[in-house]
Enzyme design. Sequence first.
Site, PDB file in Angstrom:
ATOM      1  N   ARG A  89       5.317  -6.933 -42.668  1.00 16.69           N
ATOM      2  CA  ARG A  89       6.782  -7.023 -42.604  1.00 16.69           C
ATOM      3  C   ARG A  89       7.378  -5.721 -42.078  1.00 16.69           C
ATOM      4  O   ARG A  89       8.419  -5.711 -41.418  1.00 16.69           O
ATOM      5  CB  ARG A  89       7.380  -7.376 -43.967  1.00 16.69           C
ATOM      6  CG  ARG A  89       8.903  -7.327 -43.967  1.00 16.69           C
ATOM      7  CD  ARG A  89       9.589  -8.222 -45.006  1.00 16.69           C
ATOM      8  NE  ARG A  89       8.895  -8.316 -46.258  1.00 16.69           N
ATOM      9  CZ  ARG A  89       8.905  -7.390 -47.231  1.00 16.69           C
ATOM     10  NH1 ARG A  89       9.621  -6.290 -47.097  1.00 16.69           N
ATOM     11  NH2 ARG A  89       8.209  -7.567 -48.339  1.00 16.69           N
TER      12      ARG A  89
ATOM     13  N   TYR B  22      27.073 -16.249 -27.677  1.00 16.79           N
ATOM     14  CA  TYR B  22      26.166 -17.297 -28.119  1.00 16.79           C
ATOM     15  C   TYR B  22      26.776 -17.955 -29.377  1.00 16.79           C
ATOM     16  O   TYR B  22      27.326 -17.246 -30.231  1.00 16.79           O
ATOM     17  CB  TYR B  22      24.799 -16.665 -28.416  1.00 16.79           C
ATOM     18  CG  TYR B  22      23.863 -17.591 -29.088  1.00 16.79           C
ATOM     19  CD1 TYR B  22      23.336 -18.685 -28.406  1.00 16.79           C
ATOM     20  CD2 TYR B  22      23.511 -17.423 -30.427  1.00 16.79           C
ATOM     21  CE1 TYR B  22      22.478 -19.565 -29.037  1.00 16.79           C
ATOM     22  CE2 TYR B  22      22.646 -18.294 -31.055  1.00 16.79           C
ATOM     23  CZ  TYR B  22      22.144 -19.366 -30.359  1.00 16.79           C
ATOM     24  OH  TYR B  22      21.298 -20.234 -30.992  1.00 16.79           O
TER      25      TYR B  22
ATOM     26  N   ASP C 299      24.149  -7.458 -26.047  1.00 14.22           N
ATOM     27  CA  ASP C 299      23.171  -8.550 -26.018  1.00 14.22           C
ATOM     28  C   ASP C 299      22.782  -8.729 -24.551  1.00 14.22           C
ATOM     29  O   ASP C 299      23.572  -9.198 -23.737  1.00 14.22           O
ATOM     30  CB  ASP C 299      23.816  -9.814 -26.605  1.00 14.22           C
ATOM     31  CG  ASP C 299      22.865 -11.016 -26.628  1.00 14.22           C
ATOM     32  OD1 ASP C 299      21.935 -11.062 -25.799  1.00 14.22           O
ATOM     33  OD2 ASP C 299      23.076 -11.914 -27.452  1.00 14.22           O
TER      34      ASP C 299
ATOM     35  N   LYS D 217      14.065 -16.241 -25.004  1.00 19.83           N
ATOM     36  CA  LYS D 217      14.511 -16.694 -23.693  1.00 19.83           C
ATOM     37  C   LYS D 217      13.617 -16.089 -22.606  1.00 19.83           C
ATOM     38  O   LYS D 217      12.449 -16.382 -22.563  1.00 19.83           O
ATOM     39  CB  LYS D 217      16.001 -16.344 -23.521  1.00 19.83           C
ATOM     40  CG  LYS D 217      16.863 -16.667 -24.757  1.00 19.83           C
ATOM     41  CD  LYS D 217      16.943 -18.143 -25.082  1.00 19.83           C
ATOM     42  CE  LYS D 217      17.538 -18.464 -26.456  1.00 19.83           C
ATOM     43  NZ  LYS D 217      18.843 -17.914 -26.762  1.00 19.83           N
TER      44      LYS D 217
HETATM   45  C1  PLP Z   1      19.671 -17.763 -27.920  1.00 22.66           C
HETATM   46  C2  PLP Z   1      20.569 -16.593 -27.954  1.00 22.66           C
HETATM   47  C3  PLP Z   1      20.720 -15.829 -29.126  1.00 22.66           C
HETATM   48  C4  PLP Z   1      20.049 -16.198 -30.421  1.00 22.66           C
HETATM   49  O1  PLP Z   1      18.681 -16.028 -30.349  1.00 22.66           O
HETATM   50  P1  PLP Z   1      17.581 -16.883 -31.180  1.00 22.66           P
HETATM   51  O2  PLP Z   1      16.303 -16.334 -30.699  1.00 22.66           O
HETATM   52  O3  PLP Z   1      17.814 -18.323 -30.855  1.00 22.66           O
HETATM   53  O4  PLP Z   1      17.844 -16.608 -32.628  1.00 22.66           O
HETATM   54  C5  PLP Z   1      21.518 -14.700 -29.066  1.00 22.66           C
HETATM   55  N1  PLP Z   1      22.156 -14.346 -27.923  1.00 22.66           N
HETATM   56  C6  PLP Z   1      22.047 -15.074 -26.794  1.00 22.66           C
HETATM   57  C7  PLP Z   1      22.771 -14.642 -25.563  1.00 22.66           C
HETATM   58  C8  PLP Z   1      21.249 -16.224 -26.763  1.00 22.66           C
HETATM   59  O5  PLP Z   1      21.159 -16.942 -25.640  1.00 22.66           O
END
Ligand code: PLP
Length: 406
Positions: free
Chosen positions: A71, A124, A196, A221
């Site tokens: 962890r 998101y 992000d 992604k």
């Molecule tokens: C999918 C996404 C998230 C969240 O991520 P997860 O891996 O699904 O928890 C956050 N920011 C953006 C821009 C995303 O496309």
Amino acid sequence: MADRRREPPPHEPGFATICVHGKKHLDKHEVGRPIRAVSTPIFQSSTFAFESVEHGAAVFRGEDPSYVYTRLGNPTQAALETELAFLEQGEAALALASGMAAATTAVLNCCRTGDHIVAGDTLYGGTHQLFTQTLPRLGIAVTEVPAQDPRNFADAITERTKLVYLETPANPTLVLTDIAAVAEIAHRHGALVLVDNTFCTPYLQNPLLLGADVVLHSATKYIGGHGDTVAGILVGRQDWILQARMEILRDLGGCISPFNAWLLLRGLKTLPVRMDRHMENAMEVAQFLAYHPKVAEVIYPGLKTHPQHDLAKRQQRGFGGMISFMVEGGREAGRTVMDNVRLCTLAVSLGDVDTLIEHPASMTHSTYGEDELKKVGIDPGMVRLSVGLENVEDIIADLRQALALI
Ligand SMILES: *Cc1c(COP(=O)(O)O)cnc(C)c1O
């Protein structure tokens, strides 16, 4: 002193003991010959042995950097973190179980009850829900502002603001934020800036070099890239990341599994090649849509019609693989397209090798109410396309046959 743990046990081990320790239990501390694996091994181990009680105590005092428990850290995770810190040009990184685990860890590392966050107003959907539902329950207030104008951030910052949270290009409107301009404003008020960077990846944009303090990725992604893993990453300063690991991750527990860390290491090997093809395909698909009579509007930062095309050229090294578009006939016509594609897959998520199509208003961004969708510019008929790595003629042919049904 001889290491007694390396000596054979006093008598022949029994069946159960061999099941637990393996046939090679006598030399399990040594593999016996050099390994030199080319691919980073998966250290699928939850815990790591100490050499002595004194050694364990030194590790817990923070005086010895040995691994303790997965962890808090694991060699496969560490390999991933080192690579991402390098690619984002940050001091350190922390890998987590998901993009949302990264978001909650980042927010709680910056804010406590009574603090305030300023964020862009298209995010998101899960991040928007965190900001409007969960954080207010903890007494952390969030103000979401239109993100294309840095002055909106200046107007919203108060003396309680600890964090400015950006998503650029934003999901799904592809609105851009001038990171350098907002960072200057935020730093004047003592707030940290988090970007992000999921849509761009470090291949196309390095927010830390533009003045941001923390970079977040949903590594689910483009970094994973194959639609087989959920994971998140934070990159920032050494002390900030250490606090995120030793306080928030330790207590909240959103760690990444060694296997998922390994999948991301594998994904990273082809990131530049995949991004180049995602972009090449996306530009062709965007141009096809722009000239299609049934398409009312195409949003892609690479098109000159994108209102922030110049900022995209200045801030990014490419325009990415995401396109949003509206068809003539609004929501119903959009539904016809999404229900009739045959090659594209109707699914949320993005950045996969497969082309994915989805409806933000009823899916990823259903956490926005009808009024909010309108306010932030998410058209109820908007279709979001994550352009994949198929032959682009096949993607275009599929969209053409689906659009013909409107
Ligand atoms: C999918 C996404 C998230 C969240 O991520 P997860 O891996 O699904 O928890 C956050 N920011 C953006 C821009 C995303 O496309």
